[in-house]
Motif scaffolding. Structure first.
Motif, PDB file in Angstrom:
ATOM      1  N   VAL A 283       1.024  -1.100  -0.195  1.00 41.72           N
ATOM      2  CA  VAL A 283      -0.147  -0.069  -0.083  1.00 41.72           C
ATOM      3  C   VAL A 283       0.814   1.183  -0.075  1.00 41.72           C
ATOM      4  O   VAL A 283       0.701   2.214  -0.744  1.00 41.72           O
ATOM      5  N   ARG A 284       1.903   1.236   0.977  1.00 42.07           N
ATOM      6  CA  ARG A 284       2.539   2.638   0.957  1.00 42.07           C
ATOM      7  C   ARG A 284       3.435   2.665  -0.326  1.00 42.07           C
ATOM      8  O   ARG A 284       3.772   3.823  -0.747  1.00 42.07           O
ATOM      9  N   LEU A 285       3.971   1.336  -0.745  1.00 41.66           N
ATOM     10  CA  LEU A 285       4.551   1.659  -2.216  1.00 41.66           C
ATOM     11  C   LEU A 285       3.846   2.153  -3.262  1.00 41.66           C
ATOM     12  O   LEU A 285       4.284   3.146  -4.015  1.00 41.66           O
ATOM     13  N   ALA A 286       2.566   1.572  -3.132  1.00 44.33           N
ATOM     14  CA  ALA A 286       1.664   1.971  -4.399  1.00 44.33           C
ATOM     15  C   ALA A 286       1.480   3.763  -4.181  1.00 44.33           C
ATOM     16  O   ALA A 286       1.216   4.417  -5.133  1.00 44.33           O
ATOM     17  N   TYR A 287       1.258   4.089  -2.798  1.00 38.01           N
ATOM     18  CA  TYR A 287       0.983   5.599  -2.629  1.00 38.01           C
ATOM     19  C   TYR A 287       2.181   6.379  -3.018  1.00 38.01           C
ATOM     20  O   TYR A 287       1.796   7.299  -3.878  1.00 38.01           O
ATOM     21  N   ASN A 288       3.470   6.103  -2.604  1.00 36.20           N
ATOM     22  CA  ASN A 288       4.433   6.632  -3.279  1.00 36.20           C
ATOM     23  C   ASN A 288       4.724   6.589  -4.672  1.00 36.20           C
ATOM     24  O   ASN A 288       5.008   7.740  -5.175  1.00 36.20           O
ATOM     25  N   ALA A 289       4.361   5.736  -5.455  1.00 35.97           N
ATOM     26  CA  ALA A 289       4.353   5.737  -6.793  1.00 35.97           C
ATOM     27  C   ALA A 289       3.529   6.524  -7.511  1.00 35.97           C
ATOM     28  O   ALA A 289       4.149   7.490  -8.300  1.00 35.97           O
ATOM     29  N   PHE A 290       2.358   6.761  -6.813  1.00 37.05           N
ATOM     30  CA  PHE A 290       1.440   7.845  -7.435  1.00 37.05           C
ATOM     31  C   PHE A 290       1.511   9.119  -6.875  1.00 37.05           C
ATOM     32  O   PHE A 290       1.243  10.331  -7.567  1.00 37.05           O
ATOM     33  N   HIS A 291       2.074   9.145  -5.782  1.00 33.13           N
ATOM     34  CA  HIS A 291       1.931  10.647  -5.270  1.00 33.13           C
ATOM     35  C   HIS A 291       3.325  11.180  -4.741  1.00 33.13           C
ATOM     36  O   HIS A 291       3.426  12.393  -4.666  1.00 33.13           O
ATOM     37  N   ARG A 292       4.250  10.442  -4.278  1.00 31.29           N
ATOM     38  CA  ARG A 292       5.442  10.750  -3.831  1.00 31.29           C
ATOM     39  C   ARG A 292       6.577   9.845  -4.353  1.00 31.29           C
ATOM     40  O   ARG A 292       7.312   9.445  -3.672  1.00 31.29           O
ATOM     41  N   PRO A 293       6.873   9.953  -5.840  1.00 32.12           N
ATOM     42  CA  PRO A 293       7.681   8.962  -6.252  1.00 32.12           C
ATOM     43  C   PRO A 293       9.297   9.377  -5.863  1.00 32.12           C
ATOM     44  O   PRO A 293       9.913   8.417  -5.609  1.00 32.12           O
ATOM     45  N   GLU A 294       9.466  10.458  -5.275  1.00 32.67           N
ATOM     46  CA  GLU A 294      11.000  10.674  -5.016  1.00 32.67           C
ATOM     47  C   GLU A 294      11.192  10.017  -3.709  1.00 32.67           C
ATOM     48  O   GLU A 294      12.422   9.782  -3.493  1.00 32.67           O
TER      49      GLU A 294
END
Length: 454
Positions: A283-294
Motif C-alpha cells: 500500500v505504501r509503495l503504491a501510494y509513493n509511486a503515484f503521489h511521492r515518487p521521490e
C-alpha cells in the motif's frame, strides 16, 4: 468511432471494443464496424435494463443500480419517483434513454468532429457541467454535442473502471497498447463483479493505487508513455475528479522490476522496505509511486540503514536492493552511467578501508558521518590520508570528479550520497564482512509479486 484527446473517452472506446467481443487487442476501436458497436450497446443496455426489476440497491446483483448514482444521477435508472413506477415503466424508460440516436445534427461532435447525434450533459457524461450551473448555453440545454461513437464510449467507460467506495477509477495511458490491455482486463473484472450476488462497496486506503500498480505487472512489453489514474464521481452529492500520474520512466521501471527475471527478489525487498506497523508495504509503495515518487529510492536506503544498524553488518537484502537503487537512479532519475560508476568505485574503496577494521563501530561511524555532508567531508579527508599511506598506488581515494558529485550543489547530490552509502554496504556484503543474520520481518506484503492475475 474515433479516439479523441479526452482520456475518459479513450478508456470508454477500448471498453466498447472489449464489450463487442474483439479478441485481437491490437485492433483499434477506430476499426470497429457499426455492427460491432451495436453488439456493445446491446450488452450495456441489457445490463441497465435489468435493474428495472430490482427493488433497491440492497437487492442481490444490484451492482449497476448502485453504481448509477455515482455515474448517471437523475437518469432513467434512478428517478426520484422510481419506487412508484412499475417494472414495465422502469424498463421502458431505461430503454428509451439508451436507445441509439438516429438523428444527425448540423453541428460537429465536440470531441472528434464527426456529425453529432444530439446534445448531452451530466446524466450521460461523467463530470459534465450540470444545466443548473452552466451559463454558456440557454437554460435547459444539455450543452455537449456528441456523435454516436463518443456517446457510446462514455456509456462504456464504467466497464473499464474499478468501482467501489462511491467512486470509479480508470487507468489511462497515451500508449494505446497499454491502454488496450489494462482496459480489457478491467472490463472482465467489472463484469464479474456485477454478477456477484452482493459486493463490498468499501475501498481500502489507496486500494486504487495498489490495483493500478498491479495492472502494470500484466503488461509484458515496454511502456512508451506515462500512466494516469483517474478517480472520479459524478454523484450529485459530491462531483469529484482526482488525477494521479506516473511518468513514463517510472512506469516502465515499475513494470520491469515487477518481472521476477529482471531483478530477482529486489522488488520483494522494496515492498518490505515500505512496510510499517500500521501500513502494508504494498500500500505504501503504491501510494509513493503515484503521489511521492521521490520517496521510493530514499525509503530503500533508510530501510538498509535500519537493518545495518540492527545487525552491525550489511543485511542479506543489501545486494538486491543496491542493484534496484542503481537501476532506479539511472532509469527514472536519468543519472548518467558514468556518475553511477564513479560513486560505486569510491564505495568499493571505502569498503576496502572499512574491511581492515571489522569492529561493529566501524560501519556505525561511516553511517553517522554519511548523514551530514560536513562530517562526511571531514571523514573522507582523514581516510584519504590513510589511503595514501597504506596503498602503493598513484590514484587518490577520492577523485576531483567524485568529490564534485558528492558535494557540489545540484538536484542529484542527495542521490549520489545515498548511492555512496549503498555502494559501501554492497561491497561489504559481497566480501562477507561481518555477515549478520536476517532480522525477523513480516513477509505478508509479498502478495503483490506472487498474487495470481485475476
Amino acid at each position: 468511432m474515433q479516439l479523441t484527446a479526452h482520456p475518459l473517452q479513450r478508456v470508454g472506446a477500448y471498453a466498447v471494443a472489449a464489450l463487442a467481443g474483439v479478441k485481437d487487442r491490437r485492433r483499434s476501436p477506430e476499426s470497429l464496424s457499426a455492427e460491432e458497436i451495436e453488439v456493445a450497446r446491446d450488452r450495456m443496455t441489457a445490463d441497465v435494463v435489468a435493474t428495472a426489476e430490482l427493488v433497491d440497491t440492497k437487492a442481490p446483483r444490484s451492482f449497476w443500480l448502485s453504481a448509477s448514482y455515482l455515474l448517471w444521477p437523475n437518469s432513467k435508472m434512478n428517478p426520484t419517483n422510481r419506487k412508484s413506477l412499475s417494472i414495465a415503466q422502469r424498463r421502458d424508460q431505461i430503454k428509451q434513454w439508451r436507445e441509439c440516436p438516429t438523428s444527425v445534427l448540423a453541428v460537429p461532435c465536440v470531441l472528434c468532429g464527426q456529425a453529432a447525434c444530439g446534445f448531452y450533459g451530466k446524466v450521460d457524461i461523467p463530470l459534465a457541467a450540470s444545466i443548473e450551473h452552466r451559463n454558456t448555453t440557454v437554460p435547459g440545454h444539455d450543452g455537449m454535442a456528441l456523435c454516436v461513437g463518443c456517446l457510446t464510449s462514455f456509456y462504456a467507460l464504467p466497464y473499464g473502471c474499478s468501482i467501489r467506495g462511491g467512486k470509479a477509477a480508470g487507468l489511462h495511458s497515451w500508449d494505446d497498447d497499454v491502454l488496450a490491455k489494462m482496459t480489457v482486463r478491467q472490463v472482465l473484472r467489472t463484469q464479474q463483479q456485477a454478477q456477484l450476488a452482493s459486493t463490498d462497496a468499501s475501498a481500502g486506503a489507496y486500494s486504487r493505487e495498489v490495483e493500478a500498480l498491479r495492472a502494470l505487472r500484466t503488461y509484458e512489453h515496454r511502456i512508451r508513455a506515462g500512466v494516469e489514474l483517474y478517480v472520479f464521481s459524478n454523484s450529485n452529492k459530491q462531483q469529484t475528479l482526482d488525477v494521479h500520474s506516473i511518468e513514463q520512466p517510472l512506469a516502465e521501471w515499475l513494470r520491469a522490476t515487477l518481472q521476477p527475471a529482471t531483478l530477482g527478489t529486489g522488488f520483494r525487498y522494496l515492498i518490505r522496505a515500505h512496510h510499517t506497523p500500521k501500513t502494508a508495504g504494498s500500500v505504501r509503495l503504491a501510494y509513493n509511486a503515484f503521489h511521492r515518487p521521490e520517496r521510493l529510492a530514499g525509503t530503500a536506503v533508510s530501510y538498509l540503514a535500519r537493518l545495518t544498524d540492527a545487525l552491525g553488518a550489511p543485511a542479506p537484502e543489501t545486494i538486491e536492493l543496491a542493484g534496484l537503487y542503481q537501476s532506479f537512479i539511472r532509469e527514472v532519475l536519468d543519472v548518467p552511467q558514468r556518475e553511477v560508476d564513479q560513486i560505486v568505485q569510491l564505495g568499493d574503496r571505502i569498503g576496502e578501508l572499512l574491511r581492515k577494521h571489522p569492529q561493529r563501530g566501524t560501519l556505525k561511524e561511516f553511517e553517522h558521518v554519511h548523514s551530514e555532508p560536513v562530517r562526511l567531508q571531514a571523514w573522507l579527508k582523514r581516510q584519504a590520508t590513510a589511503w595514501t599511506l597504506s596503498h602503493d598506488v598513484s590514484e587518490a581515494l577520492v577523485t576531483t570528479e567524485q568529490w564534485r558529485l558528492l558535494f557540489e550543489p545540484g538536484d542529484r547530490v542527495r542521490f549520489h550520497r545515498d548511492l555512496l552509502f549503498v555502494s559501501v554496504l554492497e561491497h561489504l556484503a559481497k566480501t562477507g564482512w561481518l555477515a549478520g543474520t536476517p532480522a525477523d520481518r513480516d513477509d505478508q506484503d509479498d502478495t503483490i509479486l506472487v498474487e495470481e492475475n485475476q
